[in-house]
Each structure stands twice: as structure tokens, then as C-alpha cells.
Write a protein that holds these residues in place. Structure first.
Motif, PDB file in Angstrom:
ATOM      1  N   VAL A  98       0.844  -1.203   0.000  1.00 42.45           N
ATOM      2  CA  VAL A  98       0.000   0.000   0.000  1.00 42.45           C
ATOM      3  C   VAL A  98       0.881   1.256   0.000  1.00 42.45           C
ATOM      4  CG1 VAL A  98      -1.542   1.358   1.466  1.00 42.45           C
ATOM      5  CG2 VAL A  98      -2.070  -1.026   0.994  1.00 42.45           C
ATOM      6  N   VAL A  99       1.921   1.268   0.832  1.00 43.72           N
ATOM      7  CA  VAL A  99       2.818   2.430   0.885  1.00 43.72           C
ATOM      8  C   VAL A  99       3.506   2.635  -0.466  1.00 43.72           C
ATOM      9  CG1 VAL A  99       4.989   3.262   1.881  1.00 43.72           C
ATOM     10  CG2 VAL A  99       3.196   2.375   3.374  1.00 43.72           C
ATOM     11  N   LEU A 100       3.978   1.546  -1.079  1.00 43.83           N
ATOM     12  CA  LEU A 100       4.622   1.657  -2.396  1.00 43.83           C
ATOM     13  C   LEU A 100       3.655   2.249  -3.422  1.00 43.83           C
ATOM     14  CD1 LEU A 100       6.603  -1.718  -2.667  1.00 43.83           C
ATOM     15  CD2 LEU A 100       7.563   0.571  -2.413  1.00 43.83           C
ATOM     16  N   ALA A 101       2.383   1.793  -3.396  1.00 43.19           N
ATOM     17  CA  ALA A 101       1.405   2.284  -4.358  1.00 43.19           C
ATOM     18  C   ALA A 101       1.120   3.771  -4.128  1.00 43.19           C
ATOM     19  CB  ALA A 101       0.118   1.467  -4.265  1.00 43.19           C
ATOM     20  N   VAL A 102       0.984   4.170  -2.847  1.00 45.75           N
ATOM     21  CA  VAL A 102       0.696   5.583  -2.549  1.00 45.75           C
ATOM     22  C   VAL A 102       1.865   6.459  -2.998  1.00 45.75           C
ATOM     23  CG1 VAL A 102       0.417   7.236  -0.670  1.00 45.75           C
ATOM     24  CG2 VAL A 102      -0.917   5.122  -0.661  1.00 45.75           C
ATOM     25  N   LEU A 103       3.089   6.042  -2.694  1.00 45.47           N
ATOM     26  CA  LEU A 103       4.261   6.820  -3.108  1.00 45.47           C
ATOM     27  C   LEU A 103       4.380   6.859  -4.637  1.00 45.47           C
ATOM     28  CD1 LEU A 103       6.953   5.733  -0.474  1.00 45.47           C
ATOM     29  CD2 LEU A 103       5.612   7.843  -0.548  1.00 45.47           C
ATOM     30  N   GLY A 104       3.986   5.740  -5.279  1.00 46.99           N
ATOM     31  CA  GLY A 104       3.999   5.705  -6.740  1.00 46.99           C
ATOM     32  C   GLY A 104       3.023   6.715  -7.327  1.00 46.99           C
ATOM     33  N   ILE A 105       1.793   6.759  -6.777  1.00 41.64           N
ATOM     34  CA  ILE A 105       0.781   7.709  -7.256  1.00 41.64           C
ATOM     35  C   ILE A 105       1.287   9.140  -7.030  1.00 41.64           C
ATOM     36  CG2 ILE A 105      -1.543   8.598  -6.845  1.00 41.64           C
ATOM     37  CD1 ILE A 105      -2.356   5.696  -6.125  1.00 41.64           C
ATOM     38  N   TYR A 106       1.872   9.372  -5.854  1.00 39.27           N
ATOM     39  CA  TYR A 106       2.420  10.705  -5.564  1.00 39.27           C
ATOM     40  C   TYR A 106       3.474  11.084  -6.598  1.00 39.27           C
ATOM     41  CZ  TYR A 106       4.996  14.388  -3.186  1.00 39.27           C
ATOM     42  OH  TYR A 106       5.621  15.570  -2.892  1.00 39.27           O
ATOM     43  N   THR A 107       4.352  10.139  -6.918  1.00 41.64           N
ATOM     44  CA  THR A 107       5.410  10.409  -7.885  1.00 41.64           C
ATOM     45  C   THR A 107       4.835  10.788  -9.244  1.00 41.64           C
ATOM     46  OG1 THR A 107       6.798   8.795  -6.755  1.00 41.64           O
ATOM     47  CG2 THR A 107       7.488   9.465  -8.953  1.00 41.64           C
ATOM     48  N   VAL A 108       3.849  10.007  -9.707  1.00 41.11           N
ATOM     49  CA  VAL A 108       3.285  10.253 -11.037  1.00 41.11           C
ATOM     50  C   VAL A 108       2.576  11.604 -11.073  1.00 41.11           C
ATOM     51  CG1 VAL A 108       1.571   9.455 -12.707  1.00 41.11           C
ATOM     52  CG2 VAL A 108       3.043   7.802 -11.557  1.00 41.11           C
ATOM     53  N   LEU A 109       1.822  11.925 -10.012  1.00 35.79           N
ATOM     54  CA  LEU A 109       0.976  13.118 -10.064  1.00 35.79           C
ATOM     55  C   LEU A 109       1.712  14.403  -9.691  1.00 35.79           C
ATOM     56  CD1 LEU A 109      -2.435  11.917  -8.589  1.00 35.79           C
ATOM     57  CD2 LEU A 109      -1.824  12.330 -10.978  1.00 35.79           C
ATOM     58  N   PHE A 110       2.661  14.318  -8.748  1.00 35.71           N
ATOM     59  CA  PHE A 110       3.180  15.568  -8.177  1.00 35.71           C
ATOM     60  C   PHE A 110       4.658  15.812  -8.412  1.00 35.71           C
ATOM     61  CE2 PHE A 110      -0.509  14.376  -5.518  1.00 35.71           C
ATOM     62  CZ  PHE A 110      -1.319  15.440  -5.850  1.00 35.71           C
ATOM     63  N   LEU A 111       5.404  14.776  -8.805  1.00 34.23           N
ATOM     64  CA  LEU A 111       6.818  15.025  -9.054  1.00 34.23           C
ATOM     65  C   LEU A 111       7.033  15.194 -10.558  1.00 34.23           C
ATOM     66  CD1 LEU A 111       8.746  12.584  -6.687  1.00 34.23           C
ATOM     67  CD2 LEU A 111       8.176  14.965  -6.334  1.00 34.23           C
ATOM     68  N   PRO A 112       7.510  16.373 -10.992  1.00 33.67           N
ATOM     69  CA  PRO A 112       7.732  16.577 -12.429  1.00 33.67           C
ATOM     70  C   PRO A 112       8.920  15.744 -12.899  1.00 33.67           C
ATOM     71  CG  PRO A 112       8.550  18.445 -11.186  1.00 33.67           C
ATOM     72  CD  PRO A 112       7.907  17.541 -10.198  1.00 33.67           C
ATOM     73  N   LEU A 113       8.838  15.260 -14.147  1.00 32.33           N
ATOM     74  CA  LEU A 113       9.987  14.554 -14.728  1.00 32.33           C
ATOM     75  C   LEU A 113      11.106  15.559 -14.965  1.00 32.33           C
ATOM     76  CD1 LEU A 113       8.492  12.123 -17.393  1.00 32.33           C
ATOM     77  CD2 LEU A 113       9.694  11.527 -15.292  1.00 32.33           C
ATOM     78  N   THR A 114      12.298  15.240 -14.457  1.00 35.02           N
ATOM     79  CA  THR A 114      13.434  16.148 -14.670  1.00 35.02           C
ATOM     80  C   THR A 114      14.433  15.533 -15.620  1.00 35.02           C
ATOM     81  OG1 THR A 114      14.471  15.235 -12.707  1.00 35.02           O
ATOM     82  CG2 THR A 114      13.276  17.302 -12.450  1.00 35.02           C
TER      83      THR A 114
END
Lengths: 114, 132
Positions: A98-114
Motif C-alpha cells: 500500500v505504501v509503495l502504491a501511494v508513493l507511486g501515485i504521488y510520484t506520477v501526479l506531483f513530481l515533475p519529470l526532470t
């Protein structure tokens, strides 16, 4: 309690302890595959993706380190015809996913690709 | 023997006993089968997780950012629900076995089917729109 070497033995022709042990083993492999795919995020997201890799690998490691204990507890359960379900293990693995999935969703939605 | 007879519940901490809502220990083979089924659901969740991350991380040349995000978030949310739901499925089956009541229906199964169909539908629409 019958044993062969250090390993207790059981009379279950359905090989339940062994199959359950292998199911845990396959789960560690799935976690390692997920960790390998998280690695692909590291060039873009750096340490944050590294945390995801570490979380997946550590979960796999924790499962592997406790496999022997779990196998023996299953064999004892078959011998005594009753066993205590392993709530701590199932809850910990589910929480990790569950934690991995939540962090994954956070990454996709809120962390811009650099 | 170091550990108490598990049938009496004496070997279990008060917390576990409360989580399992009492009852009597079922056939240990059923407990192990429940554990394996839980692990199969967890691996399904991990496959969805890996798939979601792969879509986001590897498909940059193929999909636009909106589609990539949509597919990735759908797969990751499915992984979240299946992963969390698998624990409650395991717990409810364990409780039902301890009280010898009928096993609960797996509500994560229709969610997985509907979620998979939704992701496939998004992909079909994308392919059709791009072909047009």
C-alpha cells in the motif's frame, strides 16, 4: 516432534507448508521485479525513487529472513493440527505494498519529470 | 513445550485474539491455503504496481503525458485497492473459518476485473483516436 536434521517433518501429503513457503518466495521475486522497475525512476526523481527501491528490496529481504521461521511454524501447525495465523506477516506485506502504491501515485501526479 | 496449545488461544497475544474475533483455530491446512491466496493477491497487486510504474517510466516516446499519467495512476490505484483489500480479504476469511460461517465473497475480484477493463478501454479509445 519428528525432525530430519534441523528441519521438523510433517505428514501432510498436500505439502501445504512447502507450497506456502514457495508462495512467499515468489512474492519476494515480485517485490524485486517491482524494485527493478522503480530503478528506472531514479535518473528522474533521484533519492525519492531510491526510497521506493529500498522499501521494496527491504520488504523482500525481511520476508526471506523470516521464511525459515514461517516454514517451521507451518510444519508445527500441521503436526499439532492447529496453528496461529500469521497476522503480523500478512499485515506488514500488505502495508508495504500500500505504501509503495501511494508513493507511486504521488510520484506520477506531483513530481515533475526532470 | 515453549508455545501454548494454539487451540486454546493461550499462545496468542490479546491483540491478535481481538483482531481475529475469537472462535477456534481451523484446520491448519486451511489457514495456510488462506495465506497462499493472500500472497497471490499481493503478487497481483505488485504486478499492477510494476505495470503502472513501467507505463510512466518507459512509455515517454509512445504516449503523451496525459495518457501516460492516466494509465499509470489507474494501475497504481488498482494496485493500492487490491493490495490493501487482500489483507482484509485474508482477515475476513480467517474470521469466517474460525467461526465456521460461510466464507465472504471476494469483493476485490470484481474490482480487479472492472479496473482491468477500464484500463483496456482507455487504451482502445486512445488507439482509435490516434488512428483517426
Amino acid at each position: 516432534m519428528p525432525t530430519q536434521g534441523n528441519t521438523p517433518t510433517h505428514g501432510d501429503a498436500g505439502l501445504q507448508p512447502e507450497r506456502t513457503d514457495l508462495a512467499w518466495g515468489r512474492t519476494t521475486l515480485s517485490l524485486v521485479v517491482a524494485a527493478a522497475i522503480f530503478l528506472r525512476w531514479m535518473p528522474h526523481h533521484g533519492w525519492f525513487a531510491g526510497t521506493l527501491v529500498a522499501a521494496a528490496v527491504l520488504t523482500a529481504l525481511a520476508i526471506n529472513l523470516s521464511r525459515r521461521r514461517r516454514l517451521h511454524s507451518a510444519i508445527r501447525g500441521i503436526q499439532q493440527n492447529a496453528m496461529v495465523p500469521d497476522i503480523a506477516s500478512t499485515a506488514a506485506v500488505a502495508a508495504s505494498v500500500v505504501v509503495l502504491a501511494v508513493l507511486g501515485i504521488y510520484t506520477v501526479l506531483f513530481l515533475p519529470l526532470t | 513445550m515453549a508455545d501454548a496449545d494454539p487451540r486454546s488461544g493461550g499462545g496468542r497475544s490479546g491483540l491478535s485474539a481481538r483482531i481475529l474475533l475469537g472462535g477456534t483455530e481451523p484446520d491448519p491446512r486451511f489457514t495456510l491455503a488462506n495465506e497462499r491466496t493472500f500472497l497471490a493477491w499481493i503478487r497481483t497487486s505488485l504486478a499492477l504496481l510494476a505495470g503502472g510504474v513501467a507505463v510512466e517510466a518507459f512509455m515517454a516516446d509512445l504516449f503523451g503525458p496525459e495518457l501516460r499519467r492516466t494509465i499509470a495512476v489507474l494501475l497504481l490505484m488498482l494496485a493500492l485497492v487490491i493490495g490493501g483489500g487482500s489483507f482484509f480479504r485474508w482477515l475476513n476469511v480467517e474470521r469466517a473459518m474460525r467461526h465456521k460461517t460461510p466464507l465472504p465473497l471476494p469483493w476485490i475480484a470484481p474490482i480487479l476485473a472492472a479496473g482491468g477493463a477500464l484500463v483496456a478501454a482507455v487504451m482502445v479509445v486512445f488507439v482509435l483516436v490516434r488512428a483517426a
